[in-house]
Every structure is written in structure tokens, then in C-alpha cells.
Design a protein around this motif. Structure first.
Motif, PDB file in Angstrom:
ATOM      1  N   GLY A 137       0.754  -1.322  -0.038  1.00  0.00           N
ATOM      2  CA  GLY A 137      -0.032  -0.060   0.102  1.00  0.00           C
ATOM      3  C   GLY A 137       0.940   1.279   0.007  1.00  0.00           C
TER       4      GLY A 137
ATOM      5  N   LYS B  88      -5.479   3.913  -2.762  1.00  0.00           N
ATOM      6  CA  LYS B  88      -5.727   3.427  -1.317  1.00  0.00           C
ATOM      7  C   LYS B  88      -7.333   2.824  -1.256  1.00  0.00           C
ATOM      8  CE  LYS B  88      -6.195   5.242   3.425  1.00  0.00           C
ATOM      9  NZ  LYS B  88      -6.570   6.477   3.957  1.00  0.00           N
ATOM     10  N   ASP B  89      -8.314   3.305  -1.771  1.00  0.00           N
ATOM     11  CA  ASP B  89      -9.300   2.674  -1.845  1.00  0.00           C
ATOM     12  C   ASP B  89      -9.119   1.267  -2.557  1.00  0.00           C
ATOM     13  OD1 ASP B  89     -10.457   4.772  -0.649  1.00  0.00           O
ATOM     14  OD2 ASP B  89     -11.711   5.500  -2.484  1.00  0.00           O
TER      15      ASP B  89
ATOM     16  N   PHE C 196      -6.529  -0.639  -2.651  1.00  0.00           N
ATOM     17  CA  PHE C 196      -5.794  -1.442  -1.839  1.00  0.00           C
ATOM     18  C   PHE C 196      -6.648  -1.899  -0.664  1.00  0.00           C
ATOM     19  CE2 PHE C 196      -2.930  -2.022   1.774  1.00  0.00           C
ATOM     20  CZ  PHE C 196      -1.905  -2.716   1.428  1.00  0.00           C
ATOM     21  N   GLU C 197      -7.369  -1.032   0.119  1.00  0.00           N
ATOM     22  CA  GLU C 197      -8.345  -1.354   1.154  1.00  0.00           C
ATOM     23  C   GLU C 197      -9.256  -2.524   0.703  1.00  0.00           C
ATOM     24  OE1 GLU C 197      -7.682  -0.751   4.318  1.00  0.00           O
ATOM     25  OE2 GLU C 197      -5.760   0.291   3.756  1.00  0.00           O
ATOM     26  N   SER C 198      -9.848  -2.408  -0.348  1.00  0.00           N
ATOM     27  CA  SER C 198     -10.968  -3.262  -0.918  1.00  0.00           C
ATOM     28  C   SER C 198     -10.289  -4.597  -0.992  1.00  0.00           C
ATOM     29  CB  SER C 198     -11.562  -2.686  -2.295  1.00  0.00           C
ATOM     30  OG  SER C 198     -12.485  -3.755  -2.747  1.00  0.00           O
TER      31      SER C 198
ATOM     32  N   ARG D  63      -7.453  -5.746   0.477  1.00  0.00           N
ATOM     33  CA  ARG D  63      -7.152  -6.385   1.617  1.00  0.00           C
ATOM     34  C   ARG D  63      -8.335  -6.812   2.346  1.00  0.00           C
ATOM     35  NH1 ARG D  63      -3.855  -2.548   5.454  1.00  0.00           N
ATOM     36  NH2 ARG D  63      -5.059  -3.899   6.734  1.00  0.00           N
ATOM     37  N   LYS D  64      -9.612  -6.413   2.264  1.00  0.00           N
ATOM     38  CA  LYS D  64     -10.822  -6.758   2.719  1.00  0.00           C
ATOM     39  C   LYS D  64     -11.300  -8.269   2.265  1.00  0.00           C
ATOM     40  CE  LYS D  64     -12.614  -2.357   4.419  1.00  0.00           C
ATOM     41  NZ  LYS D  64     -13.501  -1.258   3.874  1.00  0.00           N
TER      42      LYS D  64
END
Length: 94
Positions: free
Chosen positions: A15, A84-85, A87-89, A91-92
Motif C-alpha cells: 500500500g 488507497k481505496d 488497496f483497502e478493498s 485487503r478486505k
């Protein structure tokens, strides 16, 4: 050259911003293709040249992504948020 791709891939997967501009997002349905955020966009071509890579503009032409340093800097906040959005998606969903 492979070390540049590996370095950037590791940074991207953490990230973080990439160093050499070797990583792109080309399948973003909402935004189209873009460069994963860069640590130092003003120096990216110098760093690439030192490592034996072509300019970022030449490299991105292969992906039909237009490179404009000034536009990238103007849009950096938006690009960083997109990444970032994403990457976070990802990861979830692991």
C-alpha cells in the motif's frame, strides 16, 4: 531492471508509493488506467534512467496510459485516494 519491478511490486502490495513507476492499474472500470502513486514523480525518469529503463512516458505508452508529469502532480491526491481505496478493498477480500 527486474529489481525495479520487484521493488515497486513489493511497495505496491504494502500500500506504499512506488519508486520506478513500473506498476500500473489498467483494469480500473471506473477510472481507466493509471500509474500506482509515485514516491518522487519529479525524479522518476532520472531513477529509471539510472537503472537502464526507458522514460516513464515511453513505458506507459505500452499500456495506452498518457504520462504528463504536471497533470499527475495536480491529480496526485485523487490518484492516491483511488489506489488507497483499491488497496483497502483488496485487503478486505482476502
Amino acid at each position: 531492471m527486474a529489481i525495479c519491478f520487484l521493488t515497486d511490486r513489493i511497495l505496491m502490495n504494502q500500500g506504499k508509493k512506488q519508486r520506478y513507476g513500473t506498476q500500473t492499474i489498467i483494469s480500473d472500470k471506473e477510472y481507466g488506467g493509471y500509474v500506482v502513486p509515485l514516491e518522487n514523480p519529479d525524479q522518476v525518469d532520472k531513477l529509471r534512467q539510472e537503472m537502464g529503463l526507458e522514460s516513464l512516458k515511453e513505458y506507459l505508452n505500452e499500456f495506452d496510459i498518457e504520462w504528463d508529469l504536471e497533470k499527475y502532480k495536480r491529480d496526485a491526491v485523487i490518484i492516491e485516494k483511488r489506489f488507497k481505496d483499491r488497496f483497502e478493498s483488496l485487503r478486505k477480500n482476502k
